[in-house]
Scaffold this motif. Structure first.
Motif, PDB file in Angstrom:
ATOM      1  N   PHE A  54       5.648  -5.599 -39.030  1.00  0.00           N
ATOM      2  CA  PHE A  54       5.224  -4.918 -37.959  1.00  0.00           C
ATOM      3  C   PHE A  54       5.731  -3.364 -37.681  1.00  0.00           C
ATOM      4  CE2 PHE A  54       4.566  -4.382 -33.382  1.00  0.00           C
ATOM      5  CZ  PHE A  54       3.217  -4.486 -33.419  1.00  0.00           C
ATOM      6  N   ALA A  55       7.113  -3.425 -37.779  1.00  0.00           N
ATOM      7  CA  ALA A  55       7.767  -2.188 -37.651  1.00  0.00           C
ATOM      8  C   ALA A  55       9.026  -1.893 -38.381  1.00  0.00           C
ATOM      9  CB  ALA A  55       8.076  -2.071 -35.920  1.00  0.00           C
ATOM     10  N   THR A  56       9.278  -0.759 -38.540  1.00  0.00           N
ATOM     11  CA  THR A  56      10.906  -0.815 -38.944  1.00  0.00           C
ATOM     12  C   THR A  56      11.679   0.484 -38.280  1.00  0.00           C
ATOM     13  OG1 THR A  56      10.101   1.027 -40.550  1.00  0.00           O
ATOM     14  CG2 THR A  56      10.071  -1.277 -41.626  1.00  0.00           C
ATOM     15  N   TYR A  57      12.804   0.374 -38.189  1.00  0.00           N
ATOM     16  CA  TYR A  57      13.671   1.219 -37.779  1.00  0.00           C
ATOM     17  C   TYR A  57      15.028   1.488 -38.309  1.00  0.00           C
ATOM     18  CZ  TYR A  57      11.089  -0.032 -32.993  1.00  0.00           C
ATOM     19  OH  TYR A  57      10.251  -0.405 -32.161  1.00  0.00           O
ATOM     20  N   PRO A  58      15.564   2.764 -38.165  1.00  0.00           N
ATOM     21  CA  PRO A  58      16.716   3.118 -38.566  1.00  0.00           C
ATOM     22  C   PRO A  58      17.976   2.202 -38.007  1.00  0.00           C
ATOM     23  CG  PRO A  58      16.180   4.828 -37.491  1.00  0.00           C
ATOM     24  CD  PRO A  58      14.941   4.035 -37.606  1.00  0.00           C
ATOM     25  N   LEU A  59      18.977   1.968 -38.747  1.00  0.00           N
ATOM     26  CA  LEU A  59      20.043   1.173 -38.028  1.00  0.00           C
ATOM     27  C   LEU A  59      20.355   1.339 -36.792  1.00  0.00           C
ATOM     28  CD1 LEU A  59      21.900  -1.407 -38.781  1.00  0.00           C
ATOM     29  CD2 LEU A  59      23.570   0.373 -39.614  1.00  0.00           C
ATOM     30  N   VAL A 113      10.239  -7.465 -37.751  1.00  0.00           N
ATOM     31  CA  VAL A 113      10.788  -6.245 -37.465  1.00  0.00           C
ATOM     32  C   VAL A 113      12.085  -6.243 -38.377  1.00  0.00           C
ATOM     33  CG1 VAL A 113      11.683  -4.699 -35.764  1.00  0.00           C
ATOM     34  CG2 VAL A 113       9.955  -6.449 -35.329  1.00  0.00           C
ATOM     35  N   VAL A 114      12.274  -4.828 -39.000  1.00  0.00           N
ATOM     36  CA  VAL A 114      13.305  -4.795 -39.924  1.00  0.00           C
ATOM     37  C   VAL A 114      13.901  -3.481 -39.821  1.00  0.00           C
ATOM     38  CG1 VAL A 114      13.557  -4.190 -42.501  1.00  0.00           C
ATOM     39  CG2 VAL A 114      11.900  -6.057 -41.923  1.00  0.00           C
ATOM     40  N   LEU A 115      15.322  -3.487 -40.011  1.00  0.00           N
ATOM     41  CA  LEU A 115      15.977  -2.154 -40.017  1.00  0.00           C
ATOM     42  C   LEU A 115      16.393  -1.813 -41.166  1.00  0.00           C
ATOM     43  CD1 LEU A 115      18.780  -3.670 -37.370  1.00  0.00           C
ATOM     44  CD2 LEU A 115      16.966  -2.162 -36.927  1.00  0.00           C
ATOM     45  N   THR A 116      16.228  -0.198 -41.304  1.00  0.00           N
ATOM     46  CA  THR A 116      16.475   0.341 -42.748  1.00  0.00           C
ATOM     47  C   THR A 116      17.858   1.076 -42.768  1.00  0.00           C
ATOM     48  OG1 THR A 116      14.952   2.092 -42.055  1.00  0.00           O
ATOM     49  CG2 THR A 116      13.864   0.303 -43.177  1.00  0.00           C
ATOM     50  N   LEU A 117      18.420   1.057 -43.843  1.00  0.00           N
ATOM     51  CA  LEU A 117      19.398   2.006 -44.063  1.00  0.00           C
ATOM     52  C   LEU A 117      19.344   3.190 -44.952  1.00  0.00           C
ATOM     53  CD1 LEU A 117      20.404  -1.258 -43.297  1.00  0.00           C
ATOM     54  CD2 LEU A 117      22.646  -0.022 -43.348  1.00  0.00           C
TER      55      LEU A 117
END
Length: 332
Positions: free
Chosen positions: A304-309, A328-332
């Motif tokens: 649904f959504a990704t955000y930087p750490l 919802v996922v955090l990306t690095l």
């Protein structure tokens, strides 16, 4: 493989509280123990238990990292003694005992699975926590079989989405609940045969109409509270109910006579405190039965959504709002 750094960036929580208490920090790289691997994290899933841990309501078990985060995808960059199934550089997704919200994380080799064919790291990071939870409860504990009908509460969340998709692909009929009409279509796209808005409809009546008065063989419950007695009414004779969360309340007023009269088996579990061996057993079954469905794209997680750490607070606020569909996922 490049040399490993001495320290790494991660999200830290000094004092429990709202999303704003999460801040970027640095710590020494953890040492890899026997049976463990160190993963260079590319993406980390965000889950309900993460929000509870941040608020101080879900402390990590003894020996686990105090850093939030229970699932990641990335590359194995160090291997502990006795690990033979993985090599340096292997791309994996993994269940972690904690520590997922960082550039590196430590977990057990037996809790890693290959990134499915054609999946991005972001998609793969959305798999472990939900798939371990759903498989361990809906299939291993509740024993859902092809041809049976299951009632899955909270169908639009990460856990519910996974439960619908797996139950559908493995031959069960699926009834699911949601609190918003606009989430119906999403639940149907995952494979739900019937979607009930629990705010405007009586889900027990809808279940009984759909099953011609028989009831469902299995209830997969994330609600608890006032839903428990309703679930008992919706279950068939010799039905099974499995509890995996208590989003409405951890306490329920139970009609024990109903449970006795229908010979209902009620079970449940939390994933994090289970033994290394128990989680490894779930991973093995996932690899054998579920990973072929992922490799062939029969199931693809909805991100649904990704955000930087560094925007972990925004990710937590979104999850708490209940406005998301899927992960919802955090990306690095």
């Amino acid at each position: 493989m490049s040399a490993l750094p001495h320290d790494y960036a991660h999200i830290a929580v000094e004092q429990p509280g709202g999303p704003e208490v999460m801040q970027l920090s640095r710590s020494p790289l953890p040492e890899v123990g026997a049976g463990q691997v160190l993963i260079r994290v590319a993406a980390a899933g965000v889950n309900g238990p993460d929000l509870k841990q941040r608020a101080g309501a879900y402390p990590p078990p003894a020996g686990a990292s105090p850093i939030i985060g229970l699932e990641v995808a990335g590359e194995i960059c160090a291997i502990g003694e006795g690990v033979t199934q993985w090599q340096l550089g292997d791309k994996v997704c993994a269940l972690t005992p904690g520590g997922g919200y960082g550039e590196y994380t430590l977990t057990y080799a037996a809790h890693c699975l290959p990134i499915p064919q054609g999946f991005s790291a972001t998609q793969a990071a959305a798999l472990p926590e939900t798939f371990f939870t759903v498989w361990g409860n809906l299939f291993m504990r509740a024993g859902l079989k092809a041809g049976e009908t299951v009632l899955i509460h909270g169908g639009s969340g990460g856990i519910g989405s996974t439960a619908i998709a797996l139950a559908n692909r493995l031959g069960a009929k699926v009834i699911t609940t949601t609190g918003q009409d606009e989430k119906r279509e999403y639940c149907q796209s995952l494979g739900a045969d019937l979607v009930v808005n629990y705010n405007t409809q009586n889900f027990v009546e809808e279940v009984m109409n759909f099953t011609q008065g028989k009831g469902v063989e299995v209830v997969f419950d994330i609600a608890g509270g006032d839903f428990i007695n309703q679930n008992l009414k919706a279950l068939a004779v010799d039905g099974r109910m499995v509890s995996v969360s208590t989003q409405r309340s951890p306490k329920a007023e139970l009609n024990i006579l109903l449970l006795m009269a229908k010979r209902i088996v009620w079970t449940g579990s939390t994933l994090r405190p289970q033994s290394v061996e128990a989680k490894a057993a779930i991973a093995q079954q996932l690899k054998e039965t579920v990973w072929p469905l992922l490799d062939s794209q029969q199931i693809v997680p909805h991100i649904f959504a990704t955000y930087p750490l560094c925007d972990a607070p925004k990710a937590h606020a979104l999850l708490a709002s209940g406005e998301h569909r899927g992960k919802v996922v955090l990306t690095l």
